[in-house]
Design a protein around this motif. Structure first.
Motif, PDB file in Angstrom:
ATOM      1  N   ILE A 118     -21.677 -44.731  34.208  1.00 42.41           N
ATOM      2  CA  ILE A 118     -21.826 -43.440  34.907  1.00 42.41           C
ATOM      3  C   ILE A 118     -22.646 -43.649  36.187  1.00 42.41           C
ATOM      4  CG2 ILE A 118     -22.775 -41.083  34.769  1.00 42.41           C
ATOM      5  CD1 ILE A 118     -22.493 -41.278  31.703  1.00 42.41           C
TER       6      ILE A 118
ATOM      7  N   THR B 169     -15.439 -44.844  35.543  1.00 47.11           N
ATOM      8  CA  THR B 169     -16.080 -44.371  34.316  1.00 47.11           C
ATOM      9  C   THR B 169     -15.029 -44.033  33.261  1.00 47.11           C
ATOM     10  OG1 THR B 169     -17.843 -43.430  35.660  1.00 47.11           O
ATOM     11  CG2 THR B 169     -17.696 -42.645  33.407  1.00 47.11           C
TER      12      THR B 169
ATOM     13  N   THR C 189     -18.722 -38.690  29.405  1.00 45.31           N
ATOM     14  CA  THR C 189     -19.137 -39.612  30.481  1.00 45.31           C
ATOM     15  C   THR C 189     -18.444 -39.235  31.785  1.00 45.31           C
ATOM     16  OG1 THR C 189     -17.439 -41.217  29.844  1.00 45.31           O
ATOM     17  CG2 THR C 189     -19.655 -41.609  28.997  1.00 45.31           C
TER      18      THR C 189
ATOM     19  N   ALA D 182     -20.236 -38.142  35.209  1.00 48.32           N
ATOM     20  CA  ALA D 182     -20.023 -38.836  36.497  1.00 48.32           C
ATOM     21  C   ALA D 182     -19.643 -37.843  37.589  1.00 48.32           C
ATOM     22  CB  ALA D 182     -18.941 -39.904  36.338  1.00 48.32           C
TER      23      ALA D 182
END
Lengths: 397, 63
Positions: free
Chosen positions: A162, A170, A185, A189
């Motif tokens: 991230i 990611t 995640t 991000a």
């Protein structure tokens, strides 16, 4: 049939077939979170191309009894798989083709000239990846204090990445290493990319003096010839992939897209990659990301830890970039503004804009945008290399 | 609950990852720098040749 049994029958149908009867609190919370994302995208224009479809995907995935996220399985009757389940299975979990095509489009959209004109920027792009490894260690360290919240090595890699502030990297890395936390995640991000203007300036100010922020750099970089722009993606692709072959799906597609752009002979293909293709893939990918977050996967205390560790990765990446920028500033023959290091995280072009804006605030003569674009696009390559390195450790294609 | 972390492996991953990123980016910086020098040299020689040819033409015309 008496009235009572009729009533019971109706209730039974309502329970089995009507959504309201099956809507529980966790799903309701996730629907509200989805609505929150849509609101942020529309009202605040925070990464609207990502957060709006992600929010819509979350809502659809958490509505009860729709079957939209039912993934295809061997022996399943025709028509039983849901459209979001098909996107998830083939786009993200099994074939994992969507993030690569996003990278292809990004490559076609990216101008590497500022990086080619100032190759030192590669080092800033590398320094800003330190956050990835710090959060990787942080994720593992959590298991020391609260063993039931601990993360595995693969999950720690997905959390660390991230810090690269690169959505497709990611998603690709998490999709292959830790599909259970891929959605969160990805959201982390994209959210932190949207919050660059809030996260980065205090860190930059904390680590630099006013005098350093005022350092003036000549606004113009040298002209980069067409031949250099064509040769660069080929050279970079060969060099990176020969060292880390598992980075090929990301780096290869990024630089292939860029070769399409710079060659000048496949204009239609380049335009398609920059527009229609990336738009279609964005819709599919972001809906898929939203759909990967049904309540039973996300309503977990570890989700908050993922968000926190992702933020820490982003902050440390910014800080390490600035510190490396300060070192470069000390040894550089020409004036070098250390704030450029903060642009090494690959939130393109937001980080570069922030550095440019802060440069102008400190010294009105400064025009740092082109200087900052160098480390910014180097960060895209750096985070893809870091992702490829993680994949190389655990995945055998 | 996750099995106990192998910290030796974790630190190896961190060390290897940082080394890989820095080595690759340094190599890219060096090769891009060399490529730039090469192409700038070619451009400069091209310009010099064109300038010399122009000067020779002008000399011929004046003669």
């Amino acid at each position: 049939m008496n009235w009572f049994s009729y009533h019971q029958g109706v209730l039974k149908i309502l329970n089995v077939q009507v959504g309201f009867g099956n809507l529980d609190l966790p799903h309701l919370i996730m629907i509200l979170v989805g609505l929150g994302f849509i609101t942020l995208a529309i009202k605040k224009e925070w990464e609207p191309y990502e957060l709006l479809p992600i929010g819509a995907g979350m809502i659809l995935a958490n509505l009860p009894l729709t079957g939209l996220i039912t993934q295809p399985a061997p022996g399943m009757a025709p028509g039983m798989a849901g459209v979001l389940g098909i996107i998830l299975k083939y786009g993200l979990y099994t074939w994992t083709i969507l993030p690569q095509f996003i990278f292809f489009g990004i490559g076609a959209l990216t101008d590497f000239s500022p990086l080619i004109a100032n190759p030192r920027a590669f080092l800033l792009g590398a320094a800003a990846q330190v956050g990835i490894y710090t959060s990787f260690l942080g994720a593992l360290a959590i298991g020391l204090w609260v063993p039931e919240w601990g993360f595995s090595l693969k999950e720690a890699c997905s959390i660390g990445i991230i810090g690269g502030a690169d959505g497709p990297t990611t998603i690709y890395t998490s999709g292959l290493l830790a599909p259970d936390i891929m959605g969160i995640t990805a959201v982390a991000a994209y959210s932190y990319m949207a919050m660059v203007a809030i996260i980065q300036p205090p860190i930059i100010k904390l680590l630099t003096t006013k005098h350093e922020r005022q350092i003036y750099m000549k606004p113009m970089l040298r002209n980069v010839s067409r031949a250099e722009r064509i040769l660069f993606p080929v050279m970079a692709m060969l060099l990176i992939i020969l060292i880390i072959p598992k980075s090929a799906p990301l780096v290869g597609f990024l630089l292939l897209g860029n070769l399409f752009r710079e060659s000048g002979v496949v204009e239609r293909l380049s335009q398609t990659a920059q527009n229609e293709l990336i738009n279609i893939i964005t819709i599919l990918l972001m809906l898929g990301i939203g759909a990967s977050m049904p309540a039973d996967r996300v309503m977990d205390p570890r989700t908050l830890l993922v968000l926190f560790l992702g933020l820490a990765a982003f902050c440390v990446g910014t800080a390490s970039g600035v510190i490396f920028g300060k070192i470069m500033s000390k040894f550089s023959k020409e004036p070098f503004n250390p704030m450029l290091g903060a642009a090494g995280v690959s939130a393109v072009p937001m980080s570069a804009r922030i550095v440019h804006h802060m440069g102008q605030q400190a010294n009105k003569r400064n025009f740092l945008l082109m200087h900052a674009m160098g480390p910014n696009v180097a960060g895209v390559i750096g985070s893809a290399v870091a992702g490829g390195y993680f994949l190389g450790l655990f995945i055998n294609f | 609950m996750q099995p106990a972390t192998d910290w030796g492996q974790a630190w190896t991953i961190v060390g290897g990852g940082l080394m890989a990123v820095f080595i690759i980016m340094t190599l890219l910086a060096a090769s891009t720098h060399l490529m730039g020098k090469l192409f700038q040299g070619v451009e400069r020689r091209k310009k010099e040749r064109a300038k010399a040819a122009k000067a020779a033409e002008a000399e011929e015309a004046s003669a």
